[in-house]
Design a protein around this motif. Structure first.
Motif, PDB file in Angstrom:
ATOM      1  N   PHE A  41       0.829  -1.205   0.000  1.00 12.21           N
ATOM      2  CA  PHE A  41       0.000   0.000   0.000  1.00 12.21           C
ATOM      3  C   PHE A  41       0.860   1.249   0.000  1.00 12.21           C
ATOM      4  CE2 PHE A  41      -4.236  -1.555   0.371  1.00 12.21           C
ATOM      5  CZ  PHE A  41      -5.038  -0.430   0.203  1.00 12.21           C
ATOM      6  N   VAL A  42       1.879   1.248   0.854  1.00 12.77           N
ATOM      7  CA  VAL A  42       2.746   2.413   0.979  1.00 12.77           C
ATOM      8  C   VAL A  42       3.470   2.682  -0.339  1.00 12.77           C
ATOM      9  CG1 VAL A  42       4.775   3.337   2.169  1.00 12.77           C
ATOM     10  CG2 VAL A  42       3.011   2.150   3.472  1.00 12.77           C
ATOM     11  N   GLY A  43       3.948   1.608  -0.989  1.00  8.03           N
ATOM     12  CA  GLY A  43       4.664   1.771  -2.251  1.00  8.03           C
ATOM     13  C   GLY A  43       3.787   2.316  -3.362  1.00  8.03           C
ATOM     14  N   VAL A  44       2.580   1.792  -3.498  1.00 12.42           N
ATOM     15  CA  VAL A  44       1.664   2.274  -4.535  1.00 12.42           C
ATOM     16  C   VAL A  44       1.269   3.716  -4.245  1.00 12.42           C
ATOM     17  CG1 VAL A  44      -0.630   1.978  -5.577  1.00 12.42           C
ATOM     18  CG2 VAL A  44       0.838  -0.010  -5.198  1.00 12.42           C
ATOM     19  N   ALA A  45       0.991   4.023  -2.979  1.00 16.63           N
ATOM     20  CA  ALA A  45       0.637   5.399  -2.604  1.00 16.63           C
ATOM     21  C   ALA A  45       1.771   6.354  -2.951  1.00 16.63           C
ATOM     22  CB  ALA A  45       0.307   5.463  -1.117  1.00 16.63           C
ATOM     23  N   ALA A  46       3.012   5.937  -2.681  1.00 13.47           N
ATOM     24  CA  ALA A  46       4.166   6.794  -2.986  1.00 13.47           C
ATOM     25  C   ALA A  46       4.264   7.053  -4.491  1.00 13.47           C
ATOM     26  CB  ALA A  46       5.444   6.149  -2.464  1.00 13.47           C
ATOM     27  N   LEU A  47       4.043   6.021  -5.302  1.00 10.11           N
ATOM     28  CA  LEU A  47       4.079   6.206  -6.754  1.00 10.11           C
ATOM     29  C   LEU A  47       2.981   7.153  -7.227  1.00 10.11           C
ATOM     30  CD1 LEU A  47       4.860   2.570  -7.969  1.00 10.11           C
ATOM     31  CD2 LEU A  47       6.324   4.575  -8.231  1.00 10.11           C
ATOM     32  N   LEU A  48       1.858   7.146  -6.518  1.00 14.70           N
ATOM     33  CA  LEU A  48       0.747   8.034  -6.864  1.00 14.70           C
ATOM     34  C   LEU A  48       0.941   9.443  -6.312  1.00 14.70           C
ATOM     35  CD1 LEU A  48      -2.227   5.593  -6.204  1.00 14.70           C
ATOM     36  CD2 LEU A  48      -1.539   6.500  -8.425  1.00 14.70           C
ATOM     37  N   GLY A  49       1.868   9.589  -5.366  1.00 13.10           N
ATOM     38  CA  GLY A  49       2.085  10.895  -4.739  1.00 13.10           C
ATOM     39  C   GLY A  49       1.041  11.237  -3.705  1.00 13.10           C
TER      40      GLY A  49
END
Length: 198
Positions: A41-49
Motif C-alpha cells: 500500500f505504501v509503495g503504490v501510494a508513494a508512486l501516486l504521490g
C-alpha cells in the motif's frame, strides 16, 4: 503492454497545493510499475504521490489492491488478431500471447486461473473472447469455451512455472525453454482440436 507503465499525471498535478487525483486507472498503473509480488500500500501510494491513508479510501486492503491491478492487466490485454489463420494456428498465437502476458507480469497467473478470484470485468472479457472465436471460426460457444479454457489453463500454469525464477541461468536457457514450451503447447492444441469433450 509492459509492466513499466508510465504514470500520467492526474489533473491535480498541475495545481500546486492540490492533492493528486486518485483513479482506478492510476492505481492500476502504479501497481503495474511496482509488480504484484512486491506490491505494498505504501509503495503504490508513494508512486501516486498520495498518503497510504488516501489510497485506503479507494481500495479496502492489499488483496483488493492486487485484484484491481490484476483485473486491469487482463482487461487491457487483447485477444490476438485471427488474421487468415486456421483455428490451430490462432490457438498457437493465443497461447504465445498469454505466455508473454504471464512473463511480463509475475504474480498474475493465479488471478487468471482461479475463477473464484476473477472479477466480473475479467469474466466478461473471457466470455467476449469466447464468443468472438466461436463466431469467427463457426464453432459452438461451448466448443470455443472449452478450447480457449483448456489452452489458457495449461499455458498460464506452465508459463507461471517456467518464468517463476528470474535469474541469469534461466535467461541463458530462455531460447531452449521457449522452443520446448511452444512444442508442448502445439501438441496440446492438436490434441484438444481432435477431442470432442462430453
Amino acid at each position: 503492454m509492459t509492466n513499466t507503465a508510465t504514470l500520467a499525471p492526474g489533473p491535480g498535478h498541475s495545481r500546486p497545493g492540490r492533492p493528486p487525483t486518485i483513479t482506478r486507472e492510476r492505481i492500476a498503473d502504479a501497481g503495474m510499475v511496482m509488480g504484484l509480488p512486491r506490491m505494498t500500500f505504501v509503495g503504490v501510494a508513494a508512486l501516486l504521490g498520495v498518503s497510504h491513508m488516501a489510497l485506503y479510501k479507494h481500495v479496502a486492503n492489499l488483496a483488493a489492491l492486487k485484484l484491481l491491478v490484476a483485473e486491469a492487466i487482463f482487461t487491457r490485454w487483447q485477444l490476438p488478431d485471427t488474421g487468415n489463420d486456421d483455428l490451430e494456428h490462432f490457438l498457437l498465437r493465443f497461447s504465445a500471447s498469454l505466455r508473454e502476458l504471464v512473463k511480463a507480469f509475475p504474480g498474475l497467473a493465479p488471478y487468471l486461473i482461479r475463477r473464484k478470484v476473477a472479477t466480473p470485468a475479467m469474466l466478461a472479457s473471457i466470455a467476449a473472447h469466447q464468443a468472438e472465436v466461436a463466431h469467427l471460426y463457426g464453432i459452438s460457444i461451448d466448443r470455443a469455451r472449452w478450447l480457449l479454457s483448456t489452452v489458457a489453463f495449461h499455458c498460464i500454469a506452465l508459463a507461471d512455472t517456467v518464468y517463476a525464477v528470474a535469474d541469469e541461468a534461466r535467461e541463458e536457457d530462455d531460447e531452449e525453454l521457449e522452443a520446448e514450451f511452444d512444442l508442448g503447447m502445439h501438441a496440446l492444441i492438436i490434441g484438444a482440436l481432435a477431442m470432442q469433450p462430453r
